[in-house]
Design a protein around this motif. Structure first.
Motif, PDB file in Angstrom:
ATOM      1  N   GLN A  65     -13.615  -2.914 -12.986  1.00 12.21           N
ATOM      2  CA  GLN A  65     -13.066  -4.267 -13.125  1.00 12.21           C
ATOM      3  C   GLN A  65     -11.580  -4.270 -12.766  1.00 12.21           C
ATOM      4  N   VAL A  66     -11.304  -3.968 -11.519  1.00 12.82           N
ATOM      5  CA  VAL A  66      -9.921  -3.975 -11.048  1.00 12.82           C
ATOM      6  C   VAL A  66      -9.423  -5.407 -10.938  1.00 12.82           C
ATOM      7  N   TRP A  67      -8.101  -5.571 -11.010  1.00 11.92           N
ATOM      8  CA  TRP A  67      -7.553  -6.921 -11.029  1.00 11.92           C
ATOM      9  C   TRP A  67      -7.381  -7.504  -9.631  1.00 11.92           C
ATOM     10  N   ASP A  68      -7.354  -6.640  -8.583  1.00 13.80           N
ATOM     11  CA  ASP A  68      -7.029  -7.143  -7.255  1.00 13.80           C
ATOM     12  C   ASP A  68      -8.111  -6.760  -6.243  1.00 13.80           C
ATOM     13  N   GLY A  69      -7.923  -7.230  -5.008  1.00 19.66           N
ATOM     14  CA  GLY A  69      -8.841  -6.883  -3.933  1.00 19.66           C
ATOM     15  C   GLY A  69     -10.114  -7.700  -3.888  1.00 19.66           C
ATOM     16  N   HIS A  70     -10.126  -8.865  -4.514  1.00 17.76           N
ATOM     17  CA  HIS A  70     -11.333  -9.689  -4.534  1.00 17.76           C
ATOM     18  C   HIS A  70     -11.324 -10.634  -3.333  1.00 17.76           C
ATOM     19  N   THR A  71     -11.450 -10.016  -2.157  1.00 16.93           N
ATOM     20  CA  THR A  71     -11.429 -10.736  -0.886  1.00 16.93           C
ATOM     21  C   THR A  71     -12.579 -10.248  -0.029  1.00 16.93           C
ATOM     22  N   MET A  72     -12.930 -11.030   0.990  1.00 12.07           N
ATOM     23  CA  MET A  72     -14.026 -10.618   1.859  1.00 12.07           C
ATOM     24  C   MET A  72     -13.701  -9.333   2.608  1.00 12.07           C
ATOM     25  N   ASP A  73     -12.430  -9.134   2.941  1.00  6.97           N
ATOM     26  CA  ASP A  73     -12.037  -7.890   3.609  1.00  6.97           C
ATOM     27  C   ASP A  73     -12.320  -6.674   2.725  1.00  6.97           C
ATOM     28  N   HIS A  74     -11.939  -6.772   1.451  1.00 10.97           N
ATOM     29  CA  HIS A  74     -12.188  -5.661   0.534  1.00 10.97           C
ATOM     30  C   HIS A  74     -13.683  -5.495   0.256  1.00 10.97           C
ATOM     31  N   TYR A  75     -14.399  -6.606   0.120  1.00  9.16           N
ATOM     32  CA  TYR A  75     -15.843  -6.500  -0.109  1.00  9.16           C
ATOM     33  C   TYR A  75     -16.505  -5.705   1.014  1.00  9.16           C
ATOM     34  N   ALA A  76     -16.150  -6.022   2.258  1.00 10.65           N
ATOM     35  CA  ALA A  76     -16.754  -5.337   3.395  1.00 10.65           C
ATOM     36  C   ALA A  76     -16.337  -3.869   3.441  1.00 10.65           C
TER      37      ALA A  76
END
Length: 278
Positions: A65-76
């Motif tokens: 449960q990290v606080w950052d990186g909740h973007t489509m770039d990070h998901y991919a």
């Protein structure tokens, strides 16, 4: 439990079932759920002789449960870390809703360049863009997504219960029979994850323009969408996506809801299997 650590230090949980020399299918879940949302499909395709893999997106399910990186770039990129760790090659990638956006970006930026993808399936998927803009007049107004953000921030538990018991599965339609176990399982999966990931993920699935991802995909791609989808409008998503895909096939289902992979698994499983085997 099996985890992969991404290049930026995030632990991603995954399931990997079946013989490692079998043809592989990788499943990518929707917001705000987990790999568990694919259990029916994973059991079906496992019984058909496939190796089946699914991971929990960062901040979701059993992943960190990290606080950052909740973007489509990070998901991919996180998906790429899982696929490289397992060394999946020639896999079929299947994504539902936000997971469909993850598949599109993964295939375009990692999967095809790495030579790891054979085909893709987008189910009730968010591409090319959910948000209404001047160039995307058929999208939904920002107020819709602001409402989601407010609901998550104010009372996430109640909001998740309302979505699952209402529009997600079409249980709010006249005469629809609510499947209480399905509602509770959706709520269970959602509440396992992080409120921060879910809050930030709303922008990821609604404001990420994936037109160029779709144009970049060269593998055969099946686009499946319910015609009574109350979450991701079919005209702004599936019917636009098919125009950008080089080797795309569109199939729509009269009366079926956003969560049709759960309400109508036999239909969806058969169509995905036929596409894979074609």
């Amino acid at each position: 439990m099996p985890f992969v650590t991404t290049p930026d230090g995030v632990e991603i949980f995954y399931k990997d079932w079946g013989p490692h020399d079998a043809p592989a299918i990788a499943f990518h879940h929707g917001w705000p759920l987990s790999a568990d949302d694919w259990d029916t499909q994973m059991l079906f395709f496992l019984a058909k002789g496939f190796r089946v893999v699914a991971h929990d997106r960062r901040g979701h399910g059993r992943s960190a449960q990290v606080w950052d990186g909740h973007t489509m770039d990070h998901y991919a990129a996180d998906a790429a870390a899982v696929m490289r760790h397992l060394d999946l090659r020639g896999a079929v990638h299947v994504g539902h809703s936000t997971g469909g956006g993850e598949v599109a970006r993964y295939v375009a930026r990692f999967g095809e360049p790495d030579g790891r993808v054979a085909k893709a399936v987008l189910v009730s998927a968010v591409p090319p863009l959910m948000l209404r803009t001047e160039s995307n007049p058929g999208g939904l107004p920002i107020e819709v997504f602001d409402g989601f953000r407010k609901a998550v921030a104010d009372n996430r538990a109640q909001a998740f219960r309302d979505v699952a018991a209402g529009p997600f599965y079409g249980f709010n339609r006249p005469g629809a029979a609510t499947q209480e176990g399905v509602v509770q399982n959706w709520w269970r999966q959602g509440m396992m994850g992080s409120a921060k990931a879910h809050y930030d993920g709303i922008a990821a699935f609604s404001e990420t323009d994936q037109t160029e991802d779709l144009r970049a995909i060269g593998v055969p791609t099946l686009v499946l969408h319910g015609e009574d989808d109350q979450i991701v409008p079919i005209d702004a998503s599936a019917r636009r996506s098919i125009g950008f895909l080089r080797h795309g096939t569109l199939k729509t289902y009269p009366g079926l809801p956003h969560g049709m992979l759960t309400t109508h698994p036999d239909t969806l499983n058969a169509d995905i299997l036929a596409f894979i085997q074609a």
